[in-house]
Each structure stands twice: as C-alpha cells, then as structure tokens.
Write a protein that holds these residues in place. Structure first.
Motif, PDB file in Angstrom:
ATOM      1  N   TYR A   1       0.807  -1.214   0.000  1.00  0.00           N
ATOM      2  CA  TYR A   1       0.000   0.000   0.000  1.00  0.00           C
ATOM      3  C   TYR A   1       0.847   1.274   0.000  1.00  0.00           C
ATOM      4  O   TYR A   1       0.302   2.380   0.127  1.00  0.00           O
ATOM      5  CB  TYR A   1      -0.946   0.009   1.208  1.00  0.00           C
ATOM      6  CG  TYR A   1      -0.239  -0.136   2.531  1.00  0.00           C
ATOM      7  CD1 TYR A   1       0.311   0.963   3.168  1.00  0.00           C
ATOM      8  CD2 TYR A   1      -0.114  -1.372   3.123  1.00  0.00           C
ATOM      9  CE1 TYR A   1       0.974   0.835   4.374  1.00  0.00           C
ATOM     10  CE2 TYR A   1       0.544  -1.521   4.336  1.00  0.00           C
ATOM     11  CZ  TYR A   1       1.088  -0.412   4.961  1.00  0.00           C
ATOM     12  OH  TYR A   1       1.742  -0.547   6.148  1.00  0.00           O
TER      13      TYR A   1
ATOM     14  N   SER B   1     -14.169  -1.420   4.447  1.00  0.00           N
ATOM     15  CA  SER B   1     -13.747  -0.792   3.198  1.00  0.00           C
ATOM     16  C   SER B   1     -12.240  -0.561   3.181  1.00  0.00           C
ATOM     17  O   SER B   1     -11.570  -0.808   2.167  1.00  0.00           O
ATOM     18  CB  SER B   1     -14.493   0.531   3.021  1.00  0.00           C
ATOM     19  OG  SER B   1     -14.052   1.199   1.875  1.00  0.00           O
TER      20      SER B   1
ATOM     21  N   VAL C   1     -10.528  -3.934   2.686  1.00  0.00           N
ATOM     22  CA  VAL C   1     -10.607  -4.395   1.296  1.00  0.00           C
ATOM     23  C   VAL C   1      -9.608  -3.632   0.427  1.00  0.00           C
ATOM     24  O   VAL C   1      -8.960  -4.218  -0.449  1.00  0.00           O
ATOM     25  CB  VAL C   1     -12.052  -4.270   0.756  1.00  0.00           C
ATOM     26  CG1 VAL C   1     -12.097  -4.461  -0.748  1.00  0.00           C
ATOM     27  CG2 VAL C   1     -12.962  -5.271   1.455  1.00  0.00           C
ATOM     28  N   THR C   2      -9.446  -2.363   0.675  1.00  0.00           N
ATOM     29  CA  THR C   2      -8.458  -1.568  -0.056  1.00  0.00           C
ATOM     30  C   THR C   2      -7.053  -2.109   0.188  1.00  0.00           C
ATOM     31  O   THR C   2      -6.271  -2.278  -0.758  1.00  0.00           O
ATOM     32  CB  THR C   2      -8.534  -0.088   0.359  1.00  0.00           C
ATOM     33  OG1 THR C   2      -9.825   0.418   0.016  1.00  0.00           O
ATOM     34  CG2 THR C   2      -7.460   0.744  -0.309  1.00  0.00           C
TER      35      THR C   2
ATOM     36  N   LEU D   1      -6.260  -5.136   1.163  1.00  0.00           N
ATOM     37  CA  LEU D   1      -6.180  -6.463   0.544  1.00  0.00           C
ATOM     38  C   LEU D   1      -5.966  -6.341  -0.964  1.00  0.00           C
ATOM     39  O   LEU D   1      -5.147  -7.057  -1.542  1.00  0.00           O
ATOM     40  CB  LEU D   1      -7.448  -7.260   0.843  1.00  0.00           C
ATOM     41  CG  LEU D   1      -7.512  -8.653   0.223  1.00  0.00           C
ATOM     42  CD1 LEU D   1      -6.394  -9.540   0.752  1.00  0.00           C
ATOM     43  CD2 LEU D   1      -8.875  -9.280   0.508  1.00  0.00           C
ATOM     44  N   ASP D   2      -6.678  -5.435  -1.582  1.00  0.00           N
ATOM     45  CA  ASP D   2      -6.522  -5.215  -3.020  1.00  0.00           C
ATOM     46  C   ASP D   2      -5.088  -4.812  -3.353  1.00  0.00           C
ATOM     47  O   ASP D   2      -4.490  -5.325  -4.305  1.00  0.00           O
ATOM     48  CB  ASP D   2      -7.506  -4.142  -3.499  1.00  0.00           C
ATOM     49  CG  ASP D   2      -7.422  -3.929  -4.988  1.00  0.00           C
ATOM     50  OD1 ASP D   2      -7.626  -4.893  -5.750  1.00  0.00           O
ATOM     51  OD2 ASP D   2      -7.148  -2.773  -5.403  1.00  0.00           O
ATOM     52  N   GLU D   3      -4.527  -3.919  -2.551  1.00  0.00           N
ATOM     53  CA  GLU D   3      -3.131  -3.503  -2.760  1.00  0.00           C
ATOM     54  C   GLU D   3      -2.190  -4.687  -2.572  1.00  0.00           C
ATOM     55  O   GLU D   3      -1.231  -4.852  -3.324  1.00  0.00           O
ATOM     56  CB  GLU D   3      -2.763  -2.377  -1.788  1.00  0.00           C
ATOM     57  CG  GLU D   3      -3.515  -1.089  -2.013  1.00  0.00           C
ATOM     58  CD  GLU D   3      -3.115  -0.369  -3.280  1.00  0.00           C
ATOM     59  OE1 GLU D   3      -1.994  -0.592  -3.787  1.00  0.00           O
ATOM     60  OE2 GLU D   3      -3.927   0.420  -3.787  1.00  0.00           O
ATOM     61  N   HIS D   4      -2.461  -5.525  -1.570  1.00  0.00           N
ATOM     62  CA  HIS D   4      -1.622  -6.697  -1.313  1.00  0.00           C
ATOM     63  C   HIS D   4      -1.656  -7.655  -2.507  1.00  0.00           C
ATOM     64  O   HIS D   4      -0.614  -8.143  -2.954  1.00  0.00           O
ATOM     65  CB  HIS D   4      -2.084  -7.408  -0.042  1.00  0.00           C
ATOM     66  CG  HIS D   4      -1.294  -8.630   0.279  1.00  0.00           C
ATOM     67  ND1 HIS D   4       0.039  -8.594   0.637  1.00  0.00           N
ATOM     68  CD2 HIS D   4      -1.650  -9.935   0.294  1.00  0.00           C
ATOM     69  CE1 HIS D   4       0.466  -9.821   0.849  1.00  0.00           C
ATOM     70  NE2 HIS D   4      -0.529 -10.660   0.649  1.00  0.00           N
ATOM     71  N   LEU D   5      -2.853  -7.888  -3.021  1.00  0.00           N
ATOM     72  CA  LEU D   5      -2.983  -8.794  -4.170  1.00  0.00           C
ATOM     73  C   LEU D   5      -2.303  -8.215  -5.407  1.00  0.00           C
ATOM     74  O   LEU D   5      -1.595  -8.928  -6.126  1.00  0.00           O
ATOM     75  CB  LEU D   5      -4.456  -9.075  -4.462  1.00  0.00           C
ATOM     76  CG  LEU D   5      -5.205  -9.892  -3.415  1.00  0.00           C
ATOM     77  CD1 LEU D   5      -6.702  -9.901  -3.727  1.00  0.00           C
ATOM     78  CD2 LEU D   5      -4.660 -11.299  -3.326  1.00  0.00           C
ATOM     79  N   ALA D   6      -2.509  -6.923  -5.638  1.00  0.00           N
ATOM     80  CA  ALA D   6      -1.968  -6.290  -6.837  1.00  0.00           C
ATOM     81  C   ALA D   6      -0.453  -6.148  -6.805  1.00  0.00           C
ATOM     82  O   ALA D   6       0.190  -6.178  -7.856  1.00  0.00           O
ATOM     83  CB  ALA D   6      -2.610  -4.911  -7.028  1.00  0.00           C
TER      84      ALA D   6
ATOM     85  N   THR E   1       1.100 -10.602  -6.633  1.00  0.00           N
ATOM     86  CA  THR E   1       1.440 -10.629  -8.059  1.00  0.00           C
ATOM     87  C   THR E   1       2.946 -10.765  -8.260  1.00  0.00           C
ATOM     88  O   THR E   1       3.403 -11.552  -9.089  1.00  0.00           O
ATOM     89  CB  THR E   1       0.916  -9.363  -8.763  1.00  0.00           C
ATOM     90  OG1 THR E   1      -0.500  -9.303  -8.594  1.00  0.00           O
ATOM     91  CG2 THR E   1       1.258  -9.362 -10.236  1.00  0.00           C
TER      92      THR E   1
END
Length: 93
Positions: free
Chosen positions: A4, A51, A54-55, A57-62, A66
């Motif tokens: 993040y 929220s 989730v933000t 988590l999204d950064e972690h996945l991206a 990846t």
C-alpha cells in the motif's frame, strides 16, 4: 516495501477518519445518546473499517502477491496462502 506504499497517505487519512468516528461514538455513550443512534454509528465504523481492509487487501494482491507469483516457487505459495487467510478473516462475521 508494503503493497500500500503508493497509497499510504490515503490509508492513513481513512484510518484517522475512522478514529474520529470512534471518538464520536465514545462521546455519544458518555452523553447517554439513544442506543439505536449509537448502534447506527458503530455500523458505519464497521463499514468504514471493512472498506479500508478491502483496499489494503486489493493492494496486497496487486503488488505483493502478483510479484511473488511472477517469481514463482515457495514464496508464491506463501503469499497466496497469506491472502487466503486474510480473506477468510475479513468474511467472518
């Protein structure tokens, strides 16, 4: 580096807003505000935390997951496992 990092200030801003909401609920309780009004604010805080989670988590996945998958090997499996556990924690009620 944290996934993040590019959005660190946004995450901090959101967490500070949530912190302010919690302080507001503390004042409401201190002032004996009607239960339902307090519960409504608690619900809003929960939604804001979800929220934010989730933000993150999204950064972690991206970023982290990846990158690990691109490199392959045990680290990829480890990062996917971490993400799975994090998702599991988030969807628990």
């Amino acid at each position: 580096m944290a996934g993040y990092s590019a959005h660190k200030e946004d995450v901090i801003r959101r967490l500070r807003r949530i912190e302010g909401q919690v302080r507001g609920v503390q004042r409401m309780v201190d002032d004996d505000v009607y239960c339902i009004e307090v519960l409504t604010q608690v619900s809003a805080i929960n939604a804001a935390l979800q929220s934010c989670a989730v933000t993150l988590l999204d950064e972690h996945l991206a970023c982290c997951v990846t990158e690990a998958i691109t490199q392959g090997g045990d680290q990829a499996k480890e990062k996917v496992g971490e993400a799975t556990k994090a998702i599991s924690r988030l969807i628990r009620v």
